[in-house]
Scaffold this motif. Sequence first.
Motif, mmCIF file in Angstrom:
data_model
loop_
_atom_site.group_PDB
_atom_site.id
_atom_site.type_symbol
_atom_site.label_atom_id
_atom_site.label_comp_id
_atom_site.label_asym_id
_atom_site.label_seq_id
_atom_site.Cartn_x
_atom_site.Cartn_y
_atom_site.Cartn_z
ATOM 1 N N PRO A 151 5.077 5.592 -4.923
ATOM 2 C CA PRO A 151 5.969 4.661 -5.640
ATOM 3 C C PRO A 151 7.407 5.149 -5.768
ATOM 4 C CG PRO A 151 4.360 5.669 -7.133
ATOM 5 C CD PRO A 151 3.936 6.009 -5.752
ATOM 6 N N LYS A 152 7.614 6.430 -5.976
ATOM 7 C CA LYS A 152 8.966 6.965 -6.180
ATOM 8 C C LYS A 152 9.869 6.667 -4.984
ATOM 9 C CE LYS A 152 8.277 9.056 -10.187
ATOM 10 N NZ LYS A 152 9.003 8.663 -11.421
ATOM 11 N N LYS A 153 9.307 6.699 -3.809
ATOM 12 C CA LYS A 153 10.080 6.455 -2.588
ATOM 13 C C LYS A 153 10.708 5.070 -2.599
ATOM 14 C CE LYS A 153 9.561 6.195 2.449
ATOM 15 N NZ LYS A 153 8.609 6.317 3.602
ATOM 16 N N TYR A 154 10.059 4.126 -3.257
ATOM 17 C CA TYR A 154 10.523 2.744 -3.285
ATOM 18 C C TYR A 154 11.185 2.383 -4.620
ATOM 19 C CZ TYR A 154 7.774 2.261 0.967
ATOM 20 O OH TYR A 154 7.278 2.407 2.238
ATOM 21 N N GLY A 155 11.425 3.370 -5.457
ATOM 22 C CA GLY A 155 12.113 3.134 -6.710
ATOM 23 C C GLY A 155 11.232 2.675 -7.857
ATOM 24 N N PHE A 156 9.919 2.856 -7.732
ATOM 25 C CA PHE A 156 8.992 2.489 -8.810
ATOM 26 C C PHE A 156 8.517 3.752 -9.538
ATOM 27 C CE2 PHE A 156 8.720 -1.093 -5.886
ATOM 28 C CZ PHE A 156 8.679 -2.187 -6.734
ATOM 29 N N SER B 107 11.680 -3.327 -13.852
ATOM 30 C CA SER B 107 11.979 -3.141 -12.427
ATOM 31 C C SER B 107 11.300 -1.904 -11.850
ATOM 32 C CB SER B 107 13.492 -3.025 -12.222
ATOM 33 O OG SER B 107 13.990 -1.807 -12.752
ATOM 34 N N LYS B 108 10.699 -1.081 -12.713
ATOM 35 C CA LYS B 108 10.052 0.146 -12.252
ATOM 36 C C LYS B 108 8.540 0.007 -12.121
ATOM 37 C CE LYS B 108 13.871 2.596 -12.198
ATOM 38 N NZ LYS B 108 14.445 3.093 -10.912
ATOM 39 N N TYR B 109 8.019 -1.167 -12.429
ATOM 40 C CA TYR B 109 6.571 -1.395 -12.369
ATOM 41 C C TYR B 109 6.221 -2.305 -11.200
ATOM 42 C CZ TYR B 109 5.007 0.843 -16.678
ATOM 43 O OH TYR B 109 4.666 1.761 -17.636
ATOM 44 N N LEU B 110 5.228 -1.910 -10.419
ATOM 45 C CA LEU B 110 4.768 -2.735 -9.306
ATOM 46 C C LEU B 110 4.040 -3.976 -9.806
ATOM 47 C CD1 LEU B 110 4.369 -3.000 -6.201
ATOM 48 C CD2 LEU B 110 2.225 -1.740 -6.482
ATOM 49 N N PHE B 111 3.263 -3.816 -10.890
ATOM 50 C CA PHE B 111 2.466 -4.930 -11.405
ATOM 51 C C PHE B 111 3.000 -5.423 -12.740
ATOM 52 C CE2 PHE B 111 -0.467 -2.655 -8.586
ATOM 53 C CZ PHE B 111 -0.894 -3.706 -7.788
ATOM 54 N N TRP B 112 3.009 -6.744 -12.893
ATOM 55 C CA TRP B 112 3.437 -7.351 -14.142
ATOM 56 C C TRP B 112 2.278 -7.425 -15.131
ATOM 57 C CZ3 TRP B 112 6.694 -8.216 -17.648
ATOM 58 C CH2 TRP B 112 6.547 -9.252 -18.576
ATOM 59 N N ASP B 113 1.139 -7.992 -14.681
ATOM 60 C CA ASP B 113 -0.058 -8.031 -15.525
ATOM 61 C C ASP B 113 -1.235 -7.469 -14.739
ATOM 62 O OD1 ASP B 113 -0.803 -10.067 -13.783
ATOM 63 O OD2 ASP B 113 -0.615 -11.678 -15.260
ATOM 64 N N ASN C 1 0.826 -1.205 0.000
ATOM 65 C CA ASN C 1 0.000 0.000 0.000
ATOM 66 C C ASN C 1 0.866 1.262 0.000
ATOM 67 O OD1 ASN C 1 -2.801 0.990 0.090
ATOM 68 N ND2 ASN C 1 -2.208 1.864 2.066
ATOM 69 N N ASN C 2 1.991 1.212 0.718
ATOM 70 C CA ASN C 2 2.908 2.349 0.744
ATOM 71 C C ASN C 2 3.505 2.614 -0.641
ATOM 72 O OD1 ASN C 2 2.467 2.699 3.469
ATOM 73 N ND2 ASN C 2 4.313 1.603 4.102
ATOM 74 N N VAL C 3 3.818 1.528 -1.364
ATOM 75 C CA VAL C 3 4.348 1.689 -2.717
ATOM 76 C C VAL C 3 3.298 2.322 -3.620
ATOM 77 C CG1 VAL C 3 5.208 0.492 -4.764
ATOM 78 C CG2 VAL C 3 5.943 -0.254 -2.491
ATOM 79 N N ILE C 4 2.049 1.871 -3.470
ATOM 80 C CA ILE C 4 0.962 2.418 -4.284
ATOM 81 C C ILE C 4 0.767 3.905 -3.988
ATOM 82 C CG2 ILE C 4 -1.554 2.341 -4.610
ATOM 83 C CD1 ILE C 4 -1.302 -0.726 -4.141
#
Length: 350
Positions: A280-285, A315-321, A274-277
């Motif tokens: 995202p920039k904070k976690y490198g996404f 590597s910059k995307y949280l979701f693959w599909d 949820n934090n990444v969502i």
Amino acid sequence: MKLLLVVLATLLSGFIHGYDCKIVQFIFGDSLSDNGNNNRLTKSFAQAALPWYGIDFGSGIPNGRFTNGRTVADIIGDKTGVPRPPPFLDPSLSEDVILANGVNFASGGGGILNETGGLFIQRFSLYKQIELFNGVQRLIRGTIGDEKANKFFQEAKYVVALGSNDFINNYLMPVYADSWTYNDDTFISYLMETLRAQLMVLHGMGARQLMVFGLGPMGCIPLQRVLSTSGGCQEKTNTLALNFNKATAKLMDELSAKLPNASYQFGDAYDVVNNVITNPKKYGFDNADSPCCSFGRIRPALTCIPASRLCKDRSKYLFWDEYHPSDRANELIADELIRKLRFKPVNKTN
């Protein structure tokens, strides 16, 4: 000379099949943990058999994992020294392979409930996975005997990672009877009653060190976003995930206190995802709301296919599909679970 032979035979007996020197894991799960079972279920509509699945894993050829690389279970095992278990349906599965590596029973589309994922035609529910594990146990007992088998299964690690399909591919879809039979609270109670019975069966089969994965903010997966009118997260679905996690954590505490020698843990990675969502920039996404592998503007495409377009940097995307996290996201989740549950390395060789 005879004495030397007896000593050598005694020493070697402890290493035959590896049962006395290696801790393995048995994985029960859905597509987040499946590493090839569904690809061998010929009638299943839930398969990761086409490019670009597996593009960042080994040879880059699809291997049954519903992501571009590793699963969370892969990464936790690698970082704690537990071997990666092969899928149950791997043709090379044998007694020696099981004793050295364990088994992965996970199946895309599977759920805690038998009725979950029926639209996929073929998939292993958790009860079916436990039934398959029972067959594995009989095989191993016939190979090394009851006493050694008891030790082997009680020292093993167990992962149970299901639940999202019970909501997304059951309760939240009006084609399933559960969607109008239950309300939010009674459905979660139904899931907990079923899961309790299943975990008690596993305990009776030797499961002592067991972790149940919690659900992430499943209302924020790309599929849920694209089906909403605003393109935002489906808060009702996220609330279901949070309530499921709360109930499951309580169940783990109860079973650990009730069942002899049981160490049952709950693995909660909801907050970190949820934090990444949220940031995202904070976690490198760069992207936390759409899939890396998509079919252009046609959404939802549901699965990644050869005609799909890939993002420039996976590597910059949280979701693959539309459903599943990327390899990078899975590593973030795995690291969080290792930290929270204080996993220590096993199978050390000094």
